[in-house]
Write a protein that holds these residues in place. Structure first.
Motif, PDB file in Angstrom:
ATOM      1  N   GLU A 170      46.023  33.815  40.660  1.00 44.75           N
ATOM      2  CA  GLU A 170      46.412  34.281  39.424  1.00 44.75           C
ATOM      3  C   GLU A 170      45.055  34.651  38.647  1.00 44.75           C
ATOM      4  O   GLU A 170      44.758  35.562  37.959  1.00 44.75           O
ATOM      5  CB  GLU A 170      47.368  33.617  38.492  1.00 44.75           C
ATOM      6  CG  GLU A 170      49.081  33.722  38.937  1.00 44.75           C
ATOM      7  CD  GLU A 170      49.517  32.755  38.210  1.00 44.75           C
ATOM      8  OE1 GLU A 170      49.328  32.062  37.310  1.00 44.75           O
ATOM      9  OE2 GLU A 170      50.894  32.609  38.471  1.00 44.75           O
ATOM     10  N   GLU A 173      43.384  37.577  40.079  1.00 41.76           N
ATOM     11  CA  GLU A 173      43.931  38.931  39.491  1.00 41.76           C
ATOM     12  C   GLU A 173      43.401  39.048  38.224  1.00 41.76           C
ATOM     13  O   GLU A 173      43.306  40.366  37.693  1.00 41.76           O
ATOM     14  CB  GLU A 173      45.518  38.726  39.690  1.00 41.76           C
ATOM     15  CG  GLU A 173      46.128  38.787  41.137  1.00 41.76           C
ATOM     16  CD  GLU A 173      45.964  40.112  41.669  1.00 41.76           C
ATOM     17  OE1 GLU A 173      45.866  41.024  41.047  1.00 41.76           O
ATOM     18  OE2 GLU A 173      46.090  40.329  42.994  1.00 41.76           O
ATOM     19  N   GLN A 174      43.180  38.117  37.310  1.00 42.53           N
ATOM     20  CA  GLN A 174      43.107  38.265  36.058  1.00 42.53           C
ATOM     21  C   GLN A 174      41.585  38.630  35.939  1.00 42.53           C
ATOM     22  O   GLN A 174      41.264  39.533  34.710  1.00 42.53           O
ATOM     23  CB  GLN A 174      43.405  36.996  35.320  1.00 42.53           C
ATOM     24  CG  GLN A 174      43.238  36.977  33.538  1.00 42.53           C
ATOM     25  CD  GLN A 174      43.594  35.769  33.226  1.00 42.53           C
ATOM     26  OE1 GLN A 174      44.099  35.065  33.539  1.00 42.53           O
ATOM     27  NE2 GLN A 174      43.481  35.862  31.838  1.00 42.53           N
ATOM     28  N   PRO A 176      39.064  40.072  38.319  1.00 40.01           N
ATOM     29  CA  PRO A 176      38.491  40.756  39.667  1.00 40.01           C
ATOM     30  C   PRO A 176      37.078  40.491  40.057  1.00 40.01           C
ATOM     31  O   PRO A 176      36.968  40.312  41.100  1.00 40.01           O
ATOM     32  CB  PRO A 176      38.760  42.342  39.410  1.00 40.01           C
ATOM     33  CG  PRO A 176      39.834  42.271  38.323  1.00 40.01           C
ATOM     34  CD  PRO A 176      39.657  40.956  37.322  1.00 40.01           C
ATOM     35  N   ARG A 179      36.021  37.913  42.672  1.00 46.23           N
ATOM     36  CA  ARG A 179      36.327  38.072  44.078  1.00 46.23           C
ATOM     37  C   ARG A 179      35.200  38.166  44.815  1.00 46.23           C
ATOM     38  O   ARG A 179      35.223  37.847  46.096  1.00 46.23           O
ATOM     39  CB  ARG A 179      37.409  39.117  44.155  1.00 46.23           C
ATOM     40  CG  ARG A 179      38.677  39.143  43.531  1.00 46.23           C
ATOM     41  CD  ARG A 179      39.606  40.309  43.835  1.00 46.23           C
ATOM     42  NE  ARG A 179      40.612  40.189  43.200  1.00 46.23           N
ATOM     43  CZ  ARG A 179      41.692  41.119  43.325  1.00 46.23           C
ATOM     44  NH1 ARG A 179      41.371  42.331  43.982  1.00 46.23           N
ATOM     45  NH2 ARG A 179      42.852  41.248  42.686  1.00 46.23           N
ATOM     46  N   GLU A 211      48.747  39.063  47.912  1.00 53.98           N
ATOM     47  CA  GLU A 211      47.479  38.511  47.245  1.00 53.98           C
ATOM     48  C   GLU A 211      46.409  38.163  48.239  1.00 53.98           C
ATOM     49  O   GLU A 211      46.619  38.265  49.385  1.00 53.98           O
ATOM     50  CB  GLU A 211      47.985  37.017  46.779  1.00 53.98           C
ATOM     51  CG  GLU A 211      49.216  36.980  45.535  1.00 53.98           C
ATOM     52  CD  GLU A 211      49.889  35.694  45.459  1.00 53.98           C
ATOM     53  OE1 GLU A 211      49.849  34.911  46.389  1.00 53.98           O
ATOM     54  OE2 GLU A 211      50.171  35.431  44.279  1.00 53.98           O
TER      55      GLU A 211
END
Length: 214
Positions: A170, A173-174, A176, A179, A211
């Motif tokens: 999560e 995702e919030q 990026p 990453r 994910e």
């Protein structure tokens, strides 16, 4: 150093005694914070990492990065890539606070000043611009023994792994930009504690839901 210089120029038995007591206290405190070179393996390390003392004490990471730089302080780092490992936390807020502290510490080390960014995406983007060393983080999911007398096959560990995995993904995702910094997952602790099949829920379920996987 200031105390030692003061004692050289203006000897004082009271200051000398107080300084000695301070050094003794710091030495005793360090023994519960740092794994010594005669203490081997992850199980020994876990005694330091799992008692909660380090978490309350270690709020900044810049000094740790300086320790890894190498002898040429003003020159490039001895390391090209620095791989840091962290255990995902039980709440999104704790994950955010930990990763932000690591990124801020790295930038304070790399730039020689505390970063002014207030957003973790800006921190991650700025960290990603450094190449010597470049910082990459790996999430360590901790193995635990099976309490076979009170639960189904590793049921409590499976639940914990899935919860911590979901919270970490999560966060990715919030934000990026993270990453490019958090690039993998790993399983830590004694290999005999937990079969690999139990840990597969961290990556296999993630791949099935779209994910990030490890």
């Amino acid at each position: 150093m200031a105390v030692l210089q003061k004692l050289k120029t203006d000897p004082s038995s009271a200051m000398d005694t107080s300084y000695l007591l301070y050094i003794l206290c710091i030495n005793c405190y360090q023994r519960i914070l740092v794994q010594r070179d005669d203490q081997y393996g992850f199980e020994q390390f876990e005694k330091f990492a799992g008692d909660g003392i380090r978490e309350s004490f270690e709020k900044e990471y810049a000094a740790r990065f300086h320790q890894l730089h190498g002898p040429n302080y003003r020159g490039p780092s001895d390391l090209v890539t620095l791989e840091g490992r962290f255990a995902p936390k039980k709440t999104s807020q704790k994950n955010l606070e930990l990763i932000e502290a690591v990124l801020r510490g790295f930038l304070a080390y790399a730039e020689g000043k505390k970063p002014q960014f207030h957003d973790i995406s800006e921190l991650a983007t700025s960290v990603g611009q450094f190449s010597r060393p470049e910082l990459r983080l790996v999430a360590n999911f901790i193995k635990q023994p099976w309490h076979h007398d009170s639960e189904a096959h590793f049921s409590s560990l499976r639940a914990t792994l899935k919860q911590n995995r979901s919270l970490l993904f999560e966060l990715l995702e919030q934000y990026p930009a993270l990453r490019q910094i958090i690039i993998g997952i790993d399983a830590a602790k004694n290999e005999l504690d937990t079969p690999q099949e139990v840990l597969s829920c961290v990556s296999l379920d993630a791949g099935a839901t779209g994910e990030p996987g490890g």
